[in-house]
Write an enzyme that holds these catalytic residues in place. Structure first.
Site, PDB file in Angstrom:
ATOM      1  N   HIS A 181       0.820  -1.224   0.000  1.00  0.00           N
ATOM      2  CA  HIS A 181       0.000   0.000   0.000  1.00  0.00           C
ATOM      3  C   HIS A 181       0.852   1.271   0.000  1.00  0.00           C
ATOM      4  O   HIS A 181       0.948   1.992   0.986  1.00  0.00           O
ATOM      5  CB  HIS A 181      -1.099   0.030   1.064  1.00  0.00           C
ATOM      6  CG  HIS A 181      -0.781  -0.506   2.427  1.00  0.00           C
ATOM      7  ND1 HIS A 181       0.276  -0.051   3.173  1.00  0.00           N
ATOM      8  CD2 HIS A 181      -1.403  -1.439   3.187  1.00  0.00           C
ATOM      9  CE1 HIS A 181       0.281  -0.675   4.330  1.00  0.00           C
ATOM     10  NE2 HIS A 181      -0.708  -1.546   4.358  1.00  0.00           N
ATOM     11  N   ASP A 225      -7.141  -4.183   0.532  1.00  0.00           N
ATOM     12  CA  ASP A 225      -6.799  -4.094   1.961  1.00  0.00           C
ATOM     13  C   ASP A 225      -8.089  -4.159   2.801  1.00  0.00           C
ATOM     14  O   ASP A 225      -8.179  -3.579   3.881  1.00  0.00           O
ATOM     15  CB  ASP A 225      -6.006  -2.824   2.266  1.00  0.00           C
ATOM     16  CG  ASP A 225      -5.235  -2.891   3.584  1.00  0.00           C
ATOM     17  OD1 ASP A 225      -5.179  -3.974   4.201  1.00  0.00           O
ATOM     18  OD2 ASP A 225      -4.708  -1.851   4.011  1.00  0.00           O
ATOM     19  N   LEU A 230      -6.787   5.468   9.815  1.00  0.00           N
ATOM     20  CA  LEU A 230      -7.442   4.512   8.920  1.00  0.00           C
ATOM     21  C   LEU A 230      -7.114   3.108   9.386  1.00  0.00           C
ATOM     22  O   LEU A 230      -6.009   2.840   9.831  1.00  0.00           O
ATOM     23  CB  LEU A 230      -6.922   4.688   7.486  1.00  0.00           C
ATOM     24  CG  LEU A 230      -7.148   6.039   6.819  1.00  0.00           C
ATOM     25  CD1 LEU A 230      -6.389   6.104   5.491  1.00  0.00           C
ATOM     26  CD2 LEU A 230      -8.622   6.263   6.579  1.00  0.00           C
TER      27      LEU A 230
HETATM   28 ZN    ZN Z   1      -3.359  -4.927   5.068  1.00  0.00          ZN
END
Ligand code: ZN
Length: 411
Positions: free
Chosen positions: A242, A300, A335
Site C-alpha cells: 500500500h 486491503d 485509517l
Molecule cells: Zn493490510
C-alpha cells in the site's frame, strides 16, 4: 444479466460469455466471445469467427448485454469481508471472504494476515495451505463457491512499530529465520508475498532467504530512509505494500521508501484506490511514475465489507466502521484497513485518477497476477489461461463473475 443454462453435453463444462466488448491482450474486440472449456479459456475472438467455427452449443451462456468482458480481478492484499477474516484461521471464513469479494469481480486472491504471535500465524498458514489452489489447475484447491484462494500474503509481524497503522505493535518484531523456515515448511509455494520493514535488524538476511525461495518481498509498514530502501532493493525487495500508507513520507532531501519505489523500475507497488487512503493526485502521480505495468490495485479490505456499521476485530484491535469508513476505535484519525472492493478500485482509478479503463483493469488483473507469480494462468483473457472473467456494465459495476468457467455471481 442473462445467464442461460442449456443442455449439458457429455464432456467438460462449456461456458460462453458473449455480446460484449472483450478486453483482450491485443486490443478490444467489439462483439466478442470468450469460451471456457473444462475451466480453461479455449477461445477469445469476434462472435462471427466463433459461429463460423460451429461452436454454438454451450452448457452455460452469459449475455454481457453490450458491457465489458474483462479478465478476472486478482486481489493480492485482502484481510476479510462478509463478517469473515483470514485471522479467524477457519476454512468457512475463507469461503465467506471468497464469496463476498467475488460479487465485486475478484476471481482469485491472496489471504492476507496481520501482525500476530507466531503460533497464531502458523495456524492461519496451515488453513491457507490446505485450501489454496494451484494456478493453471482451475478447479484446484478447496472449492469456495467464489474466488479461488491462491495462497498467503504475510503482512507483519516483521514490520516497524513506528509505522504500525492499524496493526498491533505489541507483536511486531525483527525477522526471525527460524520462524520463516517454519512458515515456509507449512506453506511452500502457497507463500506468495511477504510485507517486511527492511530497516529492522536481520531484515537483509531474511529478504535474501525469502527471495531465493520465490516469495515476493514487499516493503511496507516501514520507516526506511531512502538509503535503507535502496539497500533493500539491492537485497531483493521488488514490491511495496500500500504505497504511501504506513511509510515514511516523501521529502526532497530524504525521499525515503516512497522515493526509492517511485524512482526504480525494478520495484512494483500496491495502492489502495478508494479516494481516501491516497489523494487522487497521489494516485495519478503513482500511475505516472510506476506506469500501467507496475501498479497493483488492492483492497486491503477488512471483515466489515457488506456488514452493518459497528465495531469489528482486525487481528486483536477494534475497528469502528461507520458510513463506509474503517477507523481504529478511539483514534478516529487512523485509517484501519478499508471497505474497498476490486471493482470499486477500478472505478476510482478511472473516475478519480483519470486512468483509461483498460489500464485500470490491467492494474486489477495482470499486474497483481504477476506479483503473485501466477501470470501464466491468470490476469488476461487468452486461450489456455484459467477461465476467470468479469463482466462490467457501462457504469463499471459488476454484472457477472465467472471463476474457472463457473458463474459465481450474476446480477
Ligand atoms: Zn493490510
Amino acid at each position: 444479466m442473462m445467464v442461460t443454462t442449456g443442455e449439458k453435453k457429455a464432456g467438460p463444462l462449456r461456458t460462453v460469455v458473449f455480446n460484449g466488448r472483450v478486453m483482450a491482450p491485443g486490443g478490444d474486440i467489439e462483439d466478442g466471445v470468450v469460451v471456457i472449456d473444462g475451466g480453461r479459456i479455449s477461445f477469445v475472438g469476434p462472435a462471427a469467427a466463433w459461429r463460423e467455427g460451429g461452436g454454438e452449443a454451450a452448457a452455460v451462456r452469459i449475455d454481457a448485454e453490450g458491457g465489458w468482458i474483462c479478465p478476472g480481478f486478482v486481489d493480492i492484499h485482502v484481510h476479510g469481508g462478509g463478517g469473515a477474516d483470514v485471522m479467524d484461521a477457519d476454512p468457512d471464513a475463507l469461503r465467506t471472504l471468497a464469496r463476498t469479494h467475488a460479487r465485486y469481480g475478484t476471481t482469485s486472491f491472496l489471504a492476507t494476515t496481520v501482525t500476530a504471535p507466531h503460533e497464531k500465524l502458523l495456524e492461519v498458514a496451515e488453513v491457507v495451505a490446505r485450501m489454496a489452489g494451484r494456478p493453471g489447475h482451475p478447479a484446484g484447491g478447496a472449492p469456495t463457491g467464489g474466488a479461488q484462494l491462491l495462497g498467503l500474503h504475510l503482512e507483519g509481524p516483521y514490520i516497524n512499530p513506528r509505522r504500525a497503522g492499524a496493526q498491533n505493535p505489541a507483536h511486531m518484531r525483527p525477522p526471525n529465520l527460524r520462524e520463516l523456515e517454519q512458515l515456509y515448511e507449512v506453506l511452500g509455494s502457497a507463500w506468495r508475498i511477504i510485507t517486511i520493514a527492511p530497516e529492522l535488524p536481520g531484515a537483509e538476511a531474511a529478504v535474501r532467504w525469502l527471495a531465493r525461495r520465490g516469495v515476493l518481498v514487499s516493503m511496507g509498514h516501514t520507516d526506511a530512509t531512502h538509503d535503507e530502501a535502496r539497500a533493500a532493493v539491492a537485497a531483493g525487495v521488488r514490491h511495496a505494500t500500500h504505497l504511501f500508507n504506513a511509510m515514511r513520507g516523501w521529502h526532497h532531501r530524504d525521499p525515503g521508501c516512497i522515493g526509492a519505489v517511485l524512482d526504480d523500475d525494478r520495484v512494483g507497488a500496491e495502492i489502495v484506490a478508494d479516494g481516501e487512503h491516497v489523494h487522487p493526485s497521489a494516485l495519478r502521480l503513482a500511475y505516472r511514475l510506476k506506469g500501467p505495468e507496475r501498479l497493483c490495485l488492492v483492497t486491503d479490505c477488512i471483515r466489515a465489507l457488506d456488514m452493518p456499521d459497528g465495531v469489528y476485530r482486525l487481528g486483536d484491535v477494534d475497528v469502528l466502521v461507520r458510513d463506509g469508513r474503517a477507523r481504529l476505535a478511539g483514534r478516529e484519525d487512523a485509517l484501519a484497513g478499508s471497505l474497498l472492493t476490486m471493482s470499486g478500485a477500478v472505478r476510482a482509478m478511472v473516475r478519480l485518477a483519470g486512468v483509461p479503463l483498460r489500464q485500470a483493469v490491467t492494474m486489477a488483473s495482470l499486474n497483481p497476477a504477476r506479483a503473485a507469480g501466477v501470470a501464466r494462468a491468470k490476469g488476461t483473457l487468452e486461450p489456455g489461461k484459467d477461465g476467470d472473467v468479469v463482466v462490467l456494465d457501462d457504469d463499471l459495476a459488476v454484472r457477472a463473475v465467472v471463476v474457472a468457467g463457473q458463474v459465481v455471481y450474476s446480477r
